[in-house]
Scaffold this motif. Structure first.
Motif, PDB file in Angstrom:
ATOM      1  N   ALA A   1       0.858  -1.188   0.000  1.00 53.87           N
ATOM      2  CA  ALA A   1       0.000   0.000   0.000  1.00 53.87           C
ATOM      3  C   ALA A   1       0.891   1.234   0.000  1.00 53.87           C
ATOM      4  CB  ALA A   1      -0.903   0.009   1.215  1.00 53.87           C
ATOM      5  N   PRO A   2       0.482   2.291  -0.725  1.00 59.05           N
ATOM      6  CA  PRO A   2       1.299   3.510  -0.751  1.00 59.05           C
ATOM      7  C   PRO A   2       1.298   4.206   0.607  1.00 59.05           C
ATOM      8  CG  PRO A   2      -0.726   3.809  -2.015  1.00 59.05           C
ATOM      9  CD  PRO A   2      -0.683   2.377  -1.567  1.00 59.05           C
ATOM     10  N   ALA A   3       2.408   4.837   0.930  1.00 59.21           N
ATOM     11  CA  ALA A   3       2.505   5.576   2.192  1.00 59.21           C
ATOM     12  C   ALA A   3       1.632   6.823   2.119  1.00 59.21           C
ATOM     13  CB  ALA A   3       3.957   5.970   2.451  1.00 59.21           C
ATOM     14  N   GLU A   4       1.064   7.205   3.267  1.00 62.41           N
ATOM     15  CA  GLU A   4       0.257   8.425   3.302  1.00 62.41           C
ATOM     16  C   GLU A   4       1.186   9.625   3.257  1.00 62.41           C
ATOM     17  OE1 GLU A   4      -2.694   8.703   6.296  1.00 62.41           O
ATOM     18  OE2 GLU A   4      -3.255   6.594   6.132  1.00 62.41           O
ATOM     19  N   THR A   5       0.747  10.651   2.552  1.00 64.30           N
ATOM     20  CA  THR A   5       1.549  11.876   2.465  1.00 64.30           C
ATOM     21  C   THR A   5       0.999  12.917   3.410  1.00 64.30           C
ATOM     22  OG1 THR A   5       0.198  12.695   0.647  1.00 64.30           O
ATOM     23  CG2 THR A   5       2.167  11.444   0.059  1.00 64.30           C
ATOM     24  N   ALA A   6       1.868  13.821   3.822  1.00 58.96           N
ATOM     25  CA  ALA A   6       1.454  14.923   4.703  1.00 58.96           C
ATOM     26  C   ALA A   6       0.524  15.859   3.941  1.00 58.96           C
ATOM     27  CB  ALA A   6       2.678  15.671   5.202  1.00 58.96           C
ATOM     28  N   ASP A   7      -0.301  16.574   4.684  1.00 60.51           N
ATOM     29  CA  ASP A   7      -1.185  17.560   4.054  1.00 60.51           C
ATOM     30  C   ASP A   7      -0.343  18.591   3.310  1.00 60.51           C
ATOM     31  OD1 ASP A   7      -3.409  16.340   5.104  1.00 60.51           O
ATOM     32  OD2 ASP A   7      -3.520  17.665   6.849  1.00 60.51           O
ATOM     33  N   ALA A   8      -0.896  19.108   2.231  1.00 61.74           N
ATOM     34  CA  ALA A   8      -0.215  20.156   1.466  1.00 61.74           C
ATOM     35  C   ALA A   8      -0.086  21.404   2.340  1.00 61.74           C
ATOM     36  CB  ALA A   8      -1.014  20.470   0.211  1.00 61.74           C
ATOM     37  N   PRO A   9       0.983  22.172   2.148  1.00 56.02           N
ATOM     38  CA  PRO A   9       1.130  23.397   2.932  1.00 56.02           C
ATOM     39  C   PRO A   9      -0.005  24.374   2.631  1.00 56.02           C
ATOM     40  CG  PRO A   9       2.820  23.261   1.218  1.00 56.02           C
ATOM     41  CD  PRO A   9       2.066  21.971   1.206  1.00 56.02           C
ATOM     42  N   ALA A  10      -0.313  25.215   3.608  1.00 55.20           N
ATOM     43  CA  ALA A  10      -1.378  26.199   3.448  1.00 55.20           C
ATOM     44  C   ALA A  10      -1.017  27.200   2.352  1.00 55.20           C
ATOM     45  CB  ALA A  10      -1.601  26.930   4.766  1.00 55.20           C
ATOM     46  N   ALA A  11      -2.024  27.638   1.619  1.00 58.58           N
ATOM     47  CA  ALA A  11      -1.809  28.624   0.559  1.00 58.58           C
ATOM     48  C   ALA A  11      -1.371  29.952   1.170  1.00 58.58           C
ATOM     49  CB  ALA A  11      -3.093  28.807  -0.241  1.00 58.58           C
ATOM     50  N   LEU A  12      -0.441  30.620   0.494  1.00 62.47           N
ATOM     51  CA  LEU A  12       0.052  31.907   0.969  1.00 62.47           C
ATOM     52  C   LEU A  12      -0.613  33.055   0.243  1.00 62.47           C
ATOM     53  CD1 LEU A  12       3.900  31.404   1.443  1.00 62.47           C
ATOM     54  CD2 LEU A  12       2.164  31.728   3.202  1.00 62.47           C
ATOM     55  N   SER A  13      -0.729  34.164   0.957  1.00 65.40           N
ATOM     56  CA  SER A  13      -1.253  35.402   0.418  1.00 65.40           C
ATOM     57  C   SER A  13      -0.435  36.535   1.039  1.00 65.40           C
ATOM     58  CB  SER A  13      -2.745  35.540   0.762  1.00 65.40           C
ATOM     59  OG  SER A  13      -3.288  36.690   0.144  1.00 65.40           O
ATOM     60  N   THR A  14      -0.972  37.747   1.014  1.00 66.57           N
ATOM     61  CA  THR A  14      -0.336  38.877   1.694  1.00 66.57           C
ATOM     62  C   THR A  14      -1.393  39.663   2.450  1.00 66.57           C
ATOM     63  OG1 THR A  14      -0.592  40.368  -0.197  1.00 66.57           O
ATOM     64  CG2 THR A  14       1.500  39.136  -0.043  1.00 66.57           C
ATOM     65  N   VAL A  15      -0.934  40.420   3.441  1.00 66.85           N
ATOM     66  CA  VAL A  15      -1.827  41.313   4.168  1.00 66.85           C
ATOM     67  C   VAL A  15      -1.088  42.627   4.417  1.00 66.85           C
ATOM     68  CG1 VAL A  15      -1.176  40.466   6.480  1.00 66.85           C
ATOM     69  CG2 VAL A  15      -3.435  41.498   6.122  1.00 66.85           C
ATOM     70  N   THR A  16      -1.824  43.727   4.262  1.00 72.83           N
ATOM     71  CA  THR A  16      -1.339  45.057   4.599  1.00 72.83           C
ATOM     72  C   THR A  16      -2.128  45.515   5.814  1.00 72.83           C
ATOM     73  OG1 THR A  16      -0.726  45.581   2.330  1.00 72.83           O
ATOM     74  CG2 THR A  16      -1.150  47.448   3.783  1.00 72.83           C
ATOM     75  N   ILE A  17      -1.424  45.964   6.863  1.00 74.55           N
ATOM     76  CA  ILE A  17      -2.081  46.366   8.112  1.00 74.55           C
ATOM     77  C   ILE A  17      -1.672  47.787   8.436  1.00 74.55           C
ATOM     78  CG2 ILE A  17      -2.402  45.862  10.554  1.00 74.55           C
ATOM     79  CD1 ILE A  17      -1.574  42.951   9.936  1.00 74.55           C
ATOM     80  N   ASP A  18      -2.674  48.636   8.723  1.00 73.10           N
ATOM     81  CA  ASP A  18      -2.410  50.036   9.055  1.00 73.10           C
ATOM     82  C   ASP A  18      -3.361  50.481  10.154  1.00 73.10           C
ATOM     83  OD1 ASP A  18      -1.112  52.448   8.922  1.00 73.10           O
ATOM     84  OD2 ASP A  18      -2.027  53.081   7.037  1.00 73.10           O
ATOM     85  N   CYS A  19      -3.002  51.566  10.819  1.00 69.74           N
ATOM     86  CA  CYS A  19      -3.812  52.155  11.888  1.00 69.74           C
ATOM     87  C   CYS A  19      -3.806  53.667  11.738  1.00 69.74           C
ATOM     88  CB  CYS A  19      -3.226  51.852  13.267  1.00 69.74           C
ATOM     89  SG  CYS A  19      -2.966  50.139  13.646  1.00 69.74           S
ATOM     90  N   ASN A  20      -4.867  54.294  12.222  1.00 70.04           N
ATOM     91  CA  ASN A  20      -4.934  55.740  12.316  1.00 70.04           C
ATOM     92  C   ASN A  20      -5.431  56.083  13.718  1.00 70.04           C
ATOM     93  OD1 ASN A  20      -4.997  58.490  11.607  1.00 70.04           O
ATOM     94  ND2 ASN A  20      -7.181  58.349  11.221  1.00 70.04           N
ATOM     95  N   PRO A  21      -4.636  56.803  14.549  1.00 73.50           N
ATOM     96  CA  PRO A  21      -3.236  57.116  14.299  1.00 73.50           C
ATOM     97  C   PRO A  21      -2.364  55.861  14.361  1.00 73.50           C
ATOM     98  CG  PRO A  21      -3.844  57.826  16.503  1.00 73.50           C
ATOM     99  CD  PRO A  21      -5.097  57.286  15.833  1.00 73.50           C
ATOM    100  N   TRP A  22      -1.095  56.066  14.254  1.00 68.87           N
ATOM    101  CA  TRP A  22      -0.065  55.034  14.191  1.00 68.87           C
ATOM    102  C   TRP A  22      -0.187  54.011  15.322  1.00 68.87           C
ATOM    103  CZ3 TRP A  22       4.196  55.030  17.763  1.00 68.87           C
ATOM    104  CH2 TRP A  22       5.252  54.186  17.420  1.00 68.87           C
ATOM    105  N   CYS A  23       0.043  52.740  14.996  1.00 65.06           N
ATOM    106  CA  CYS A  23       0.098  51.664  15.994  1.00 65.06           C
ATOM    107  C   CYS A  23       1.549  51.341  16.314  1.00 65.06           C
ATOM    108  CB  CYS A  23      -0.593  50.403  15.475  1.00 65.06           C
ATOM    109  SG  CYS A  23      -2.381  50.470  15.572  1.00 65.06           S
ATOM    110  N   ASP A  24       1.860  51.284  17.599  1.00 63.58           N
ATOM    111  CA  ASP A  24       3.232  50.963  17.999  1.00 63.58           C
ATOM    112  C   ASP A  24       3.453  49.470  18.185  1.00 63.58           C
ATOM    113  OD1 ASP A  24       1.864  50.643  20.374  1.00 63.58           O
ATOM    114  OD2 ASP A  24       2.989  52.155  21.471  1.00 63.58           O
ATOM    115  N   ALA A  25       2.380  48.674  18.081  1.00 61.17           N
ATOM    116  CA  ALA A  25       2.526  47.211  18.155  1.00 61.17           C
ATOM    117  C   ALA A  25       1.366  46.560  17.417  1.00 61.17           C
ATOM    118  CB  ALA A  25       2.552  46.746  19.598  1.00 61.17           C
TER     119      ALA A  25
END
Length: 86
Positions: A1-25
């Motif tokens: 029987a074939p060996a089980e494979t690990a789940d595929a890695p999660a799909a990547l995207s991007t995120v832009t994060i901003d605050c008004n006023p400025w966030c220090d963390a």
């Protein structure tokens, strides 16, 4: 029987994060990411907790659903609402 494979890695995207006023963390899923503005940072597609700490001491926690085409998060602490609204 074939060996089980690990789940595929999660799909990547991007995120832009901003605050008004400025966030220090900014934390994503409990990990420190730095100060605002964060531009097109790599992130997996799906739901993420974003914690914004504004420079005057206010904090906002958002659950963001990151799309495959990239996402943008911006919180206006003066208005208590997402940026760009009326």
């Amino acid at each position: 029987a074939p060996a089980e494979t690990a789940d595929a890695p999660a799909a990547l995207s991007t995120v832009t994060i901003d605050c008004n006023p400025w966030c220090d963390a900014i934390h994503v899923d409990g990990e420190p990411w730095g100060e605002s503005m964060l531009f097109q940072r790599p992130i997996t597609v799906g739901s993420h907790e974003v914690r914004l700490h504004e420079s005057r001491g206010s904090e906002k926690i958002l659950v963001v659903d990151v799309a495959a085409v990239g996402s943008k998060v911006c919180w206006d602490f003066d208005r208590g609402a997402p940026c760009g609204g009326t």
